[in-house]
Design a protein around this motif. Sequence first.
Motif, mmCIF file in Angstrom:
data_model
loop_
_atom_site.group_PDB
_atom_site.id
_atom_site.type_symbol
_atom_site.label_atom_id
_atom_site.label_comp_id
_atom_site.label_asym_id
_atom_site.label_seq_id
_atom_site.Cartn_x
_atom_site.Cartn_y
_atom_site.Cartn_z
ATOM 1 N N GLU A 2 68.209 85.100 -21.899
ATOM 2 C CA GLU A 2 69.396 84.194 -22.035
ATOM 3 C C GLU A 2 69.847 83.745 -21.209
ATOM 4 N N LEU A 51 63.497 82.583 -27.529
ATOM 5 C CA LEU A 51 64.830 83.037 -27.155
ATOM 6 C C LEU A 51 65.378 82.442 -29.236
ATOM 7 N N GLU A 52 64.965 82.363 -29.803
ATOM 8 C CA GLU A 52 64.457 81.984 -31.442
ATOM 9 C C GLU A 52 63.880 82.810 -31.695
ATOM 10 N N GLU A 55 65.428 86.511 -31.670
ATOM 11 C CA GLU A 55 66.221 86.238 -32.083
ATOM 12 C C GLU A 55 66.058 87.096 -33.724
ATOM 13 N N ASP A 58 64.685 90.574 -34.211
ATOM 14 C CA ASP A 58 65.902 91.648 -33.711
ATOM 15 C C ASP A 58 66.908 91.482 -35.214
ATOM 16 N N ARG A 59 66.940 89.660 -36.158
ATOM 17 C CA ARG A 59 67.245 89.869 -37.339
ATOM 18 C C ARG A 59 66.178 90.840 -38.394
#
Length: 75
Positions: A2, A51-52, A55, A58-59
């Motif tokens: 990031e 990055l998406e 994410e 991670d979620r």
Amino acid sequence: MESCYRAVEWLLATHTAKGLLIPRPWIDHPYGEEEITLLEEELLPAMAGFLERVEAIDRAIEADQELEVAAHQAR
């Protein structure tokens, strides 16, 4: 990743706004208009997609952990 993305965004924004080329310290040939366009149109979207995806992973991990904790607490 990031911070790298943000650094590239900042370099592009600050240099292109002033019409400056982006230096490459390892060779005596800065990024010109064509390379800057490639960075904007290809690199930044690829980095944003990466990055998406991170994410989303991670979620999913977080949701799995919450389910495990809830199952453990329900015992």
